[in-house]
Design an enzyme around this catalytic site. Structure first.
Site, PDB file in Angstrom:
ATOM      1  N   ARG A  50       4.493 -11.608   4.525  1.00  0.00           N
ATOM      2  CA  ARG A  50       5.475 -11.816   3.460  1.00  0.00           C
ATOM      3  C   ARG A  50       5.589 -10.542   2.626  1.00  0.00           C
ATOM      4  O   ARG A  50       4.738  -9.657   2.740  1.00  0.00           O
ATOM      5  CB  ARG A  50       5.105 -13.012   2.584  1.00  0.00           C
ATOM      6  CG  ARG A  50       3.812 -12.833   1.812  1.00  0.00           C
ATOM      7  CD  ARG A  50       3.547 -14.027   0.900  1.00  0.00           C
ATOM      8  NE  ARG A  50       2.298 -13.848   0.171  1.00  0.00           N
ATOM      9  CZ  ARG A  50       1.790 -14.744  -0.667  1.00  0.00           C
ATOM     10  NH1 ARG A  50       2.417 -15.903  -0.873  1.00  0.00           N
ATOM     11  NH2 ARG A  50       0.666 -14.521  -1.304  1.00  0.00           N
ATOM     12  N   ASN A  97       8.594 -13.420  -6.729  1.00  0.00           N
ATOM     13  CA  ASN A  97       7.329 -14.130  -6.875  1.00  0.00           C
ATOM     14  C   ASN A  97       6.201 -13.128  -6.923  1.00  0.00           C
ATOM     15  O   ASN A  97       6.131 -12.227  -6.079  1.00  0.00           O
ATOM     16  CB  ASN A  97       7.076 -15.064  -5.688  1.00  0.00           C
ATOM     17  CG  ASN A  97       5.895 -15.978  -5.929  1.00  0.00           C
ATOM     18  OD1 ASN A  97       5.918 -16.783  -6.851  1.00  0.00           O
ATOM     19  ND2 ASN A  97       4.855 -15.848  -5.127  1.00  0.00           N
ATOM     20  N   GLU A  98       5.358 -13.251  -7.937  1.00  0.00           N
ATOM     21  CA  GLU A  98       4.212 -12.326  -8.059  1.00  0.00           C
ATOM     22  C   GLU A  98       4.631 -10.927  -7.622  1.00  0.00           C
ATOM     23  O   GLU A  98       4.090 -10.371  -6.653  1.00  0.00           O
ATOM     24  CB  GLU A  98       3.030 -12.814  -7.228  1.00  0.00           C
ATOM     25  CG  GLU A  98       2.374 -14.047  -7.786  1.00  0.00           C
ATOM     26  CD  GLU A  98       1.044 -14.365  -7.110  1.00  0.00           C
ATOM     27  OE1 GLU A  98       0.795 -13.854  -6.001  1.00  0.00           O
ATOM     28  OE2 GLU A  98       0.260 -15.138  -7.681  1.00  0.00           O
ATOM     29  N   GLU A 145       0.821 -20.933 -11.486  1.00  0.00           N
ATOM     30  CA  GLU A 145       0.026 -21.348 -10.325  1.00  0.00           C
ATOM     31  C   GLU A 145      -1.461 -21.220 -10.625  1.00  0.00           C
ATOM     32  O   GLU A 145      -1.879 -20.243 -11.245  1.00  0.00           O
ATOM     33  CB  GLU A 145       0.251 -20.407  -9.123  1.00  0.00           C
ATOM     34  CG  GLU A 145       1.608 -20.354  -8.540  1.00  0.00           C
ATOM     35  CD  GLU A 145       1.653 -19.303  -7.404  1.00  0.00           C
ATOM     36  OE1 GLU A 145       0.591 -18.886  -6.895  1.00  0.00           O
ATOM     37  OE2 GLU A 145       2.755 -18.888  -7.056  1.00  0.00           O
ATOM     38  N   TRP A 168      -7.890 -16.974   0.827  1.00  0.00           N
ATOM     39  CA  TRP A 168      -7.762 -15.529   1.070  1.00  0.00           C
ATOM     40  C   TRP A 168      -8.980 -14.715   0.634  1.00  0.00           C
ATOM     41  O   TRP A 168      -8.921 -13.501   0.619  1.00  0.00           O
ATOM     42  CB  TRP A 168      -6.490 -15.004   0.391  1.00  0.00           C
ATOM     43  CG  TRP A 168      -6.247 -15.535  -0.993  1.00  0.00           C
ATOM     44  CD1 TRP A 168      -5.447 -16.598  -1.319  1.00  0.00           C
ATOM     45  CD2 TRP A 168      -6.805 -15.074  -2.224  1.00  0.00           C
ATOM     46  NE1 TRP A 168      -5.473 -16.825  -2.673  1.00  0.00           N
ATOM     47  CE2 TRP A 168      -6.285 -15.897  -3.259  1.00  0.00           C
ATOM     48  CE3 TRP A 168      -7.679 -14.049  -2.571  1.00  0.00           C
ATOM     49  CZ2 TRP A 168      -6.630 -15.734  -4.601  1.00  0.00           C
ATOM     50  CZ3 TRP A 168      -8.019 -13.879  -3.912  1.00  0.00           C
ATOM     51  CH2 TRP A 168      -7.490 -14.713  -4.903  1.00  0.00           C
ATOM     52  N   GLU A 227      -1.542 -20.182   5.043  1.00  0.00           N
ATOM     53  CA  GLU A 227      -2.184 -20.794   3.868  1.00  0.00           C
ATOM     54  C   GLU A 227      -2.547 -22.260   4.106  1.00  0.00           C
ATOM     55  O   GLU A 227      -2.713 -23.024   3.158  1.00  0.00           O
ATOM     56  CB  GLU A 227      -1.273 -20.644   2.650  1.00  0.00           C
ATOM     57  CG  GLU A 227      -1.103 -19.179   2.269  1.00  0.00           C
ATOM     58  CD  GLU A 227      -0.383 -18.958   0.953  1.00  0.00           C
ATOM     59  OE1 GLU A 227       0.655 -19.603   0.742  1.00  0.00           O
ATOM     60  OE2 GLU A 227      -0.864 -18.150   0.149  1.00  0.00           O
ATOM     61  N   LYS A 228      -2.693 -22.634   5.379  1.00  0.00           N
ATOM     62  CA  LYS A 228      -2.918 -24.067   5.636  1.00  0.00           C
ATOM     63  C   LYS A 228      -4.282 -24.545   5.131  1.00  0.00           C
ATOM     64  O   LYS A 228      -4.465 -25.733   4.902  1.00  0.00           O
ATOM     65  CB  LYS A 228      -2.711 -24.419   7.105  1.00  0.00           C
ATOM     66  CG  LYS A 228      -3.617 -23.734   8.096  1.00  0.00           C
ATOM     67  CD  LYS A 228      -3.222 -24.172   9.511  1.00  0.00           C
ATOM     68  CE  LYS A 228      -4.062 -23.503  10.570  1.00  0.00           C
ATOM     69  NZ  LYS A 228      -3.870 -22.037  10.618  1.00  0.00           N
ATOM     70  N   HIS A 261      -5.469 -23.637   2.228  1.00  0.00           N
ATOM     71  CA  HIS A 261      -5.437 -23.516   0.764  1.00  0.00           C
ATOM     72  C   HIS A 261      -5.283 -24.917   0.192  1.00  0.00           C
ATOM     73  O   HIS A 261      -4.483 -25.716   0.679  1.00  0.00           O
ATOM     74  CB  HIS A 261      -4.243 -22.642   0.378  1.00  0.00           C
ATOM     75  CG  HIS A 261      -4.255 -22.142  -1.033  1.00  0.00           C
ATOM     76  ND1 HIS A 261      -4.126 -22.979  -2.124  1.00  0.00           N
ATOM     77  CD2 HIS A 261      -4.364 -20.884  -1.525  1.00  0.00           C
ATOM     78  CE1 HIS A 261      -4.160 -22.244  -3.230  1.00  0.00           C
ATOM     79  NE2 HIS A 261      -4.305 -20.977  -2.903  1.00  0.00           N
TER      80      HIS A 261
HETATM   81  C1  GAL Z   1      -0.124 -16.547  -4.832  1.00  0.00           C
HETATM   82  C2  GAL Z   1       1.271 -16.838  -4.335  1.00  0.00           C
HETATM   83  C3  GAL Z   1       1.385 -18.191  -3.690  1.00  0.00           C
HETATM   84  C4  GAL Z   1       0.202 -18.461  -2.825  1.00  0.00           C
HETATM   85  C5  GAL Z   1      -1.050 -18.375  -3.655  1.00  0.00           C
HETATM   86  C6  GAL Z   1      -2.298 -18.682  -2.864  1.00  0.00           C
HETATM   87  O1  GAL Z   1      -0.371 -15.197  -4.610  1.00  0.00           O
HETATM   88  O2  GAL Z   1       2.213 -16.736  -5.371  1.00  0.00           O
HETATM   89  O3  GAL Z   1       2.574 -18.201  -2.926  1.00  0.00           O
HETATM   90  O4  GAL Z   1       0.162 -17.531  -1.792  1.00  0.00           O
HETATM   91  O5  GAL Z   1      -1.177 -17.077  -4.174  1.00  0.00           O
HETATM   92  O6  GAL Z   1      -3.463 -18.566  -3.642  1.00  0.00           O
END
Ligand code: GAL
Length: 672
Positions: free
Chosen positions: A114, A152-153, A311, A319, A359-360, A362
């Protein structure tokens, strides 16, 4: 915010990133029912939807998003609608291969993850704005639209691109900043190592090179990268303000200690509401310290106003090297810490744990296990707690102490070719934040050069870059009797990263009344001992990372010296009037002792005397005087809180002036 559409404001609202495109459409019914069950009041929608909204170049498809917007609107869920520009579709890379980012080593990154775009790419900008324009036109009138979420971020994965397009943009930025080549050569000290430029076209980004890069060039590069990303944000924001007037615009910051490339002091004034993301980092000894730091820094960026936690996670992320699951109750403790530090909205990534994609693993509000799970039950409880404490929305955090935070100092402190790579700007700051939290004192964050007059005490960790404005603000504060504590490697360089000659700490020499001849950092793991014959709490405490060899001027008191190590016999801790100086990384004991004396002298008291050990206590107050004491029991011991009032979370009223806090619980007590 005058004339803005009201973002949910009369309560503390629960929300999440909502990615319904990952699921068959019928799942929407269950989603809406579950959102009602836990009380989701806002969602961030469409963040990674560009490939579905524009599946082929210039071929837009909005029908699916229309249906989701309608359903959310009917359900009363406010939508923070993303401009979806964070991740272009795969066709973008085919059509615009030059827009893919390039690393310092010259590797052009592929699409397939991404945020694969160069911040200075005109093709990316054009395509992104074309999408934003259509979204704004289509959804401006939609009743569910509450806020715009730009990108985003921004800068999460592509904050530094070293391609030719970036190089050209960097040169333009340099000319705008420095005016001409002679001034640039002077600013970068290019007589050193035969780096003098005779033509601006020879200037390149600090790509991989043979040895240490030019530090002044690197500092300008960091500033440029932050500005290039900000320019992209502003382009989207301006378009939204034009086409969708009255709808607030934000982009989610990443105010985490590990994120370093965006100078958010320059970004914050351009947000209609400041929002941020925060994820716990398991590598910290006590991750909750960094969580509080993040909330305080975000509040500083918001100028003290309430902000949005866009978030965080219900449990593990995916990650880190090892992704720690949260302990029972930690979801509420983490969420309420953000609220304590000024958040009026508590968002999560993401609504439903993904079935596929990177991210499955997460965590999410609805985990893979579904709603018959501990996480879901804690989410429902959190929703109930946030509704119960809703009346604190709009109140402000009370703080008498400030920490100065400066991105230029961070960039130069963390750069290569300095006295010690073990000295990191965020680590130094966090060490003092931890001490302040142990002392039960809440701190604001302020920019270097900001007015400090309303604070009783100010902590200045490693303010390496000393601008005249920063020095003036600190000098004025000391002049007004504020206790200002400065730590080592401060005041050393100007805003071009040139050393201020005549002895360290350069620009702060007179204020602090010290003159340091030489830095003498410590080996990894090496410890030195301090001697303070008249100060028992500091005497024989230890320090690491750094020592220095200097002397004090008349009128400066030596509070402690190094008794061992390379600077044995030299001053480690000094004080001139209300200007304190710490020339080493104190141990936690040392920090606690110094803070105890400094806060006593500054007449700063803890937010709550006799809080349970390990508990975090913050006070929020409305303009009309209603006051709330928020207690988060990180220590897990519980206890009796000496407060009269009612705990909005549990509903308990005080018995004889004290309210019981269960181990590991959170309380939001409205004082009677
Ligand atoms: C942020 C992001 C989200 C998701 C999240 C996971 O960096 O905005 O889309 O990836 O981390 O922790």
């Amino acid at each position: 915010m005058a004339g803005m559409r009201p973002w949910p404001r009369d309560t503390v609202v629960l929300g999440c990133d909502y990615n319904p495109e990952q699921w068959p459409e019928h799942v929407l019914d269950e989603d809406i029912a579950l959102m009602a069950e836990c009380g989701v009041g806002f969602v961030s929608l469409g963040i990674f939807s560009w490939a579905l909204l524009e599946p082929t170049p210039d071929g837009y498809e909005f029908d699916w998003l229309d249906r989701v917007m309608d359903r959310l609107g009917d359900a009363g869920v406010a939508v923070d609608l993303a401009t979806a520009t964070a991740s272009p579709p795969p066709w973008f890379a085919r059509l615009h291969p030059d827009a893919l980012p390039v690393t310092a080593d010259g590797v052009r990154l592929s699409h397939g993850s991404r945020q694969s775009w160069c911040p200075s790419s005109p093709d990316y900008r054009r395509r992104a704005l074309a999408l934003v324009e259509r979204l704004a036109q289509r959804y401006h009138e939609h009743p569910a639209l509450a806020m715009w979420h730009v990108n985003n971020e921004i800068g999460c994965h592509n904050s530094q691109c070293f391609c030719e397009t970036s190089a050209a943009a960097f040169r333009q930025w340099l000319i705008a900043r420095h005016g001409d080549l002679d001034t640039l050569n002077e600013a970068w000290g290019t007589t050193f190592w035969s780096q003098r430029y005779s033509d601006i076209v020879d200037v390149v980004p600090p790509r991989a090179t043979t040895a240490g890069p030019n530090p002044s060039a690197v500092l300008d590069w960091q500033r440029f990268c932050s500005d290039a990303l900000l320019e992209g944000y502003l382009a989207e924001r301006d378009l939204l303000h034009r086409l969708s007037p009255g709808v607030p615009v934000t982009t989610n910051f990443m105010t985490m200690a590990g994120i370093r490339d965006m100078d958010y002091w320059s970004w914050a004034p351009h947000q209609d509401i400041v929002s941020t993301d925060h994820y716990l980092f398991g590598g910290f000894e006590d991750p909750s310290i960094e969580l509080s730091f993040s909330g305080d820094l975000t509040r500083g960026l918001a100028g003290g106003a309430p902000w949005i936690l866009m978030e965080h996670s219900t449990s593990a992320v995916n990650w880190q090297q090892v992704n720690l699951a949260k302990a029972p109750g930690q979801l509420a403790r983490n969420s309420l810490t953000h609220v304590a530090r000024g958040a009026d909205a508590v968002g999560f990534f993401q609504w439903r744990a993904s079935e596929a994609g990177s991210e499955k693993y997460h965590s999410a509000l609805v985990p893979h296990a579904g709603s018959d799970s501990r996480i879901w039950r804690e989410v429902v409880d959190l929703g109930a707690s946030l509704r119960a404490i809703g009346e604190i929305a709009g109140s402000r955090v009370v703080a008498d102490v400030a920490v100065v935070w400066d991105w230029d100092s961070r960039w130069t402190t963390d750069a290569p070719s300095k006295p010690s790579q073990a000295h990191r700007y965020a680590d130094e700051t966090l060490a003092w934040c931890a001490g302040l939290r142990r002392a039960g004192v809440t701190t604001d964050f302020v920019a270097a050069g900001a007015d400090l007059s309303r604070y009783s005490a100010v902590i200045v960790p490693s303010l390496h870059v000393a601008t005249p404005e920063a020095v003036a603000a600190l000098t004025a504060a000391v002049g007004a009797g504020t206790h200002v504590l400065v730590t080592y490697f401060s005041g050393v360089v100007d805003d071009r990263d040139h050393v201020i000659l005549g002895g360290y700490p350069g620009a702060l020499r007179d204020l602090l009344g010290i003159r340091i001849d030489e830095f003498a950092p410590l080996r990894e793991g090496e410890t030195v001992t301090l001697g303070a014959p008249h100060w028992e709490a500091v005497d024989a405490t230890t320090a690491t990372v750094w020592t220095e060899r200097g002397r004090v001027e008349d009128g400066t008191e030596i509070l402690a010296t190094f008794t061992t190590g390379p600077s044995a016999g030299m001053a480690a801790l000094t004080r001139r009037a209300t200007a304190w100086y710490v020339g080493t990384r104190l141990s936690a004991d040392g920090i606690d002792a110094v803070l105890e004396r400094l806060l006593t002298d500054a007449e700063v008291s803890p937010a709550l005397a006799a809080a349970p050990p390990g508990a975090e206590v913050v006070v929020r107050r409305h303009d009309d005087g209603r006051e709330y004491v928020i207690v988060v029991d990180h220590g897990g011991l519980g206890g009796d809180l000496p407060i009269s009032g009612v705990d909005l979370v549990s509903g308990a009223t005080d018995a004889g002036g004290s309210i019981h806090l269960a181990p590991g619980a959170v309380a939001v007590v409205r004082r009677s």
